[in-house]
Design an enzyme around this catalytic site. Sequence first.
Site, PDB file in Angstrom:
ATOM      1  N   LEU A  87       0.869  -1.194   0.000  1.00  0.00           N
ATOM      2  CA  LEU A  87       0.000   0.000   0.000  1.00  0.00           C
ATOM      3  C   LEU A  87       0.889   1.221   0.000  1.00  0.00           C
ATOM      4  O   LEU A  87       1.882   1.254   0.730  1.00  0.00           O
ATOM      5  CB  LEU A  87      -0.884  -0.026   1.250  1.00  0.00           C
ATOM      6  CG  LEU A  87      -1.727   1.215   1.593  1.00  0.00           C
ATOM      7  CD1 LEU A  87      -2.984   0.818   2.353  1.00  0.00           C
ATOM      8  CD2 LEU A  87      -0.951   2.272   2.376  1.00  0.00           C
ATOM      9  N   ASP A 113       0.176   5.686  -1.301  1.00  0.00           N
ATOM     10  CA  ASP A 113      -0.631   6.894  -1.068  1.00  0.00           C
ATOM     11  C   ASP A 113      -2.138   6.682  -0.895  1.00  0.00           C
ATOM     12  O   ASP A 113      -2.746   5.892  -1.623  1.00  0.00           O
ATOM     13  CB  ASP A 113      -0.508   7.839  -2.267  1.00  0.00           C
ATOM     14  CG  ASP A 113       0.903   8.074  -2.728  1.00  0.00           C
ATOM     15  OD1 ASP A 113       1.836   7.557  -2.112  1.00  0.00           O
ATOM     16  OD2 ASP A 113       1.070   8.791  -3.722  1.00  0.00           O
ATOM     17  N   TYR A 141      -1.750   5.869 -11.072  1.00  0.00           N
ATOM     18  CA  TYR A 141      -1.059   6.585  -9.998  1.00  0.00           C
ATOM     19  C   TYR A 141      -2.032   7.477  -9.232  1.00  0.00           C
ATOM     20  O   TYR A 141      -3.230   7.468  -9.473  1.00  0.00           O
ATOM     21  CB  TYR A 141       0.103   7.393 -10.602  1.00  0.00           C
ATOM     22  CG  TYR A 141       1.383   6.602 -10.754  1.00  0.00           C
ATOM     23  CD1 TYR A 141       1.412   5.210 -10.650  1.00  0.00           C
ATOM     24  CD2 TYR A 141       2.597   7.263 -11.000  1.00  0.00           C
ATOM     25  CE1 TYR A 141       2.598   4.507 -10.792  1.00  0.00           C
ATOM     26  CE2 TYR A 141       3.790   6.563 -11.142  1.00  0.00           C
ATOM     27  CZ  TYR A 141       3.787   5.188 -11.038  1.00  0.00           C
ATOM     28  OH  TYR A 141       4.966   4.501 -11.170  1.00  0.00           O
ATOM     29  N   ARG A 146       2.433  14.718 -11.905  1.00  0.00           N
ATOM     30  CA  ARG A 146       1.421  13.756 -11.423  1.00  0.00           C
ATOM     31  C   ARG A 146       0.701  14.214 -10.157  1.00  0.00           C
ATOM     32  O   ARG A 146       1.057  15.198  -9.548  1.00  0.00           O
ATOM     33  CB  ARG A 146       2.076  12.398 -11.167  1.00  0.00           C
ATOM     34  CG  ARG A 146       3.235  12.418 -10.204  1.00  0.00           C
ATOM     35  CD  ARG A 146       3.808  10.993  -9.997  1.00  0.00           C
ATOM     36  NE  ARG A 146       5.014  11.048  -9.175  1.00  0.00           N
ATOM     37  CZ  ARG A 146       6.252  11.122  -9.649  1.00  0.00           C
ATOM     38  NH1 ARG A 146       6.475  11.137 -10.960  1.00  0.00           N
ATOM     39  NH2 ARG A 146       7.281  11.187  -8.826  1.00  0.00           N
ATOM     40  N   ASP A 147      -0.278  13.400  -9.771  1.00  0.00           N
ATOM     41  CA  ASP A 147      -1.018  13.506  -8.503  1.00  0.00           C
ATOM     42  C   ASP A 147      -1.979  14.697  -8.457  1.00  0.00           C
ATOM     43  O   ASP A 147      -1.917  15.532  -7.550  1.00  0.00           O
ATOM     44  CB  ASP A 147      -0.051  13.566  -7.296  1.00  0.00           C
ATOM     45  CG  ASP A 147       1.011  12.492  -7.332  1.00  0.00           C
ATOM     46  OD1 ASP A 147       0.789  11.457  -7.993  1.00  0.00           O
ATOM     47  OD2 ASP A 147       2.083  12.678  -6.716  1.00  0.00           O
TER      48      ASP A 147
HETATM   49  C1  FRU Z   1       4.049   9.205  -3.979  1.00  0.00           C
HETATM   50  C2  FRU Z   1       3.968   8.659  -5.390  1.00  0.00           C
HETATM   51  C3  FRU Z   1       3.128   9.552  -6.273  1.00  0.00           C
HETATM   52  C4  FRU Z   1       2.681   8.613  -7.346  1.00  0.00           C
HETATM   53  C5  FRU Z   1       2.453   7.340  -6.566  1.00  0.00           C
HETATM   54  C6  FRU Z   1       2.747   6.087  -7.330  1.00  0.00           C
HETATM   55  O1  FRU Z   1       4.323   8.227  -3.049  1.00  0.00           O
HETATM   56  O2  FRU Z   1       5.253   8.476  -5.928  1.00  0.00           O
HETATM   57  O3  FRU Z   1       3.825  10.692  -6.738  1.00  0.00           O
HETATM   58  O4  FRU Z   1       1.521   9.049  -7.982  1.00  0.00           O
HETATM   59  O5  FRU Z   1       3.297   7.405  -5.429  1.00  0.00           O
HETATM   60  O6  FRU Z   1       2.408   4.970  -6.579  1.00  0.00           O
END
Ligand code: FRU
Length: 465
Positions: free
Chosen positions: A45, A47, A106, A168-169
């Site tokens: 697990l 984020d 992601y 990302r994110d």
């Molecule tokens: C942060 C991260 C994010 C990415 C995700 C991939 O922990 O690296 O930037 O979207 O985890 O699992």
Amino acid sequence: NYWTLDRLGRLYKDWDPQVLTDLSAQVAKSKWRPGYHITTKTGLLNDPNGFSYFNGQWHLFNQAFPYGAVHGLKSWQHNVSDDLIHWRVVDKPMVPDIYSDRNGCYSGSAINVDDKLFIMYTGNTFEGSEFTRHPYQDGAWMDADNNIEKLAEPLIADSPSGVTGHFRDPQIIKHDDYYYAFIGAQTVDNTGEILTYRSRQVDSGWELYKKLDLGTDNLGYMAECPNVGFVDGKVVVIFCPQGADKAAFHYDNVHPNAYIIADELDFSAMKLVNPSPMQQLDEGFDYYATQLLNAPDGRLLSVGWIGLPDTEYLSDQDGWEGELSMVRELHISNGSLVQSPVNELETIIDDTPATANDLQRLITAAPLASQFSLYLDSTDSYLHLAYDESDRQWTLVRKNVGEEAVTRSFQGDPSSLSIYLDNSVFEIFINGGKVTMTGQFFHDGKSIQVSTTSMDIKQKKIQNM
Ligand code: FRU
């Protein structure tokens, strides 16, 4: 090495289901499984994702790789709850199955739109023999039956100019007539920044808007997981500035989770008004990728990953890794963030005293002295918390079984303390939550002796769920 590129990137439909059966048997033997923290049944697990309140329930997704305790092909595990405490996994994960997320679903967020939940997430892809990252910001709709339907076309098909494949994110929020997405980015000059995009419709028309002006550029080489939340008449921005300059911002973990508080967010300039310095979100060993939710009931809630990127944990050898924190309620007091477990947690605290291996809450029964210590000891492992007034220093030392001891410390007052222990997981709330120390403690699995000097504690049991 078992973890070949083929296995790390293999689509879920191509795995032999027996692998999960075998892994479950291995996980079942682990002495470190938590009782109430969200984790994966098997594998890794990381984020928290898509934290939302939709259709009369709380929804909280998490990054998952079910086939082993490594950062393989990521999917979204879906957890739901009526009370933010009792979580149940919905057996409809969002897995990579389209061109624009073929190397991983992601991190991302979710927002209620009419009678559906809209999800915006990063589709990770690798291109060519050099495995060049090409991120897409993808969209999906979830209906009231928890069915997720991905959009055929990405919302944002590429990094903007001047930005690398580290983009990302997305966190979506709505303000006036626009949806805004806050997205973590790395410039071609190798600096981190948070970019914003906006659109009047949530599922199309997204355009680059502005860089978020945080009042500091100390965002290292990449700012992961940006989140904006509003509470107590202020705004808080939480993010993970990988490689931030330690001369300007102190942290001891491999990657920090940071926050900045400001009087407001000026959306027209996309600038924080009167921002605080950057501060560490948690003083413990394992806390990262925290996600915020401005809940419909008015609370600002947060949840973090109890784990860190680029780190191995002892539980890996048992076939699993990582938990989500308890959901916390955030406030701002005298310019600092205050974090406390949500009130709903009281419903699972028993009045009965805990025995050594119960899930438990340790709470100070009397005002703290000017010097004290609390010891959790098992054979060849311990977690020791101490305070010394001579330098106002709080110190937490952790020795996992078979590893060297490591220390985290900070300066502050001694006013109150409560600790939640869930087998290998601990969350420590100091001085009413002005400081938190979160992490994992890999003990010998037999029994933990709790003892103190110069302090009175009450040990209460948390119902095992
Ligand atoms: C942060 C991260 C994010 C990415 C995700 C991939 O922990 O690296 O930037 O979207 O985890 O699992």
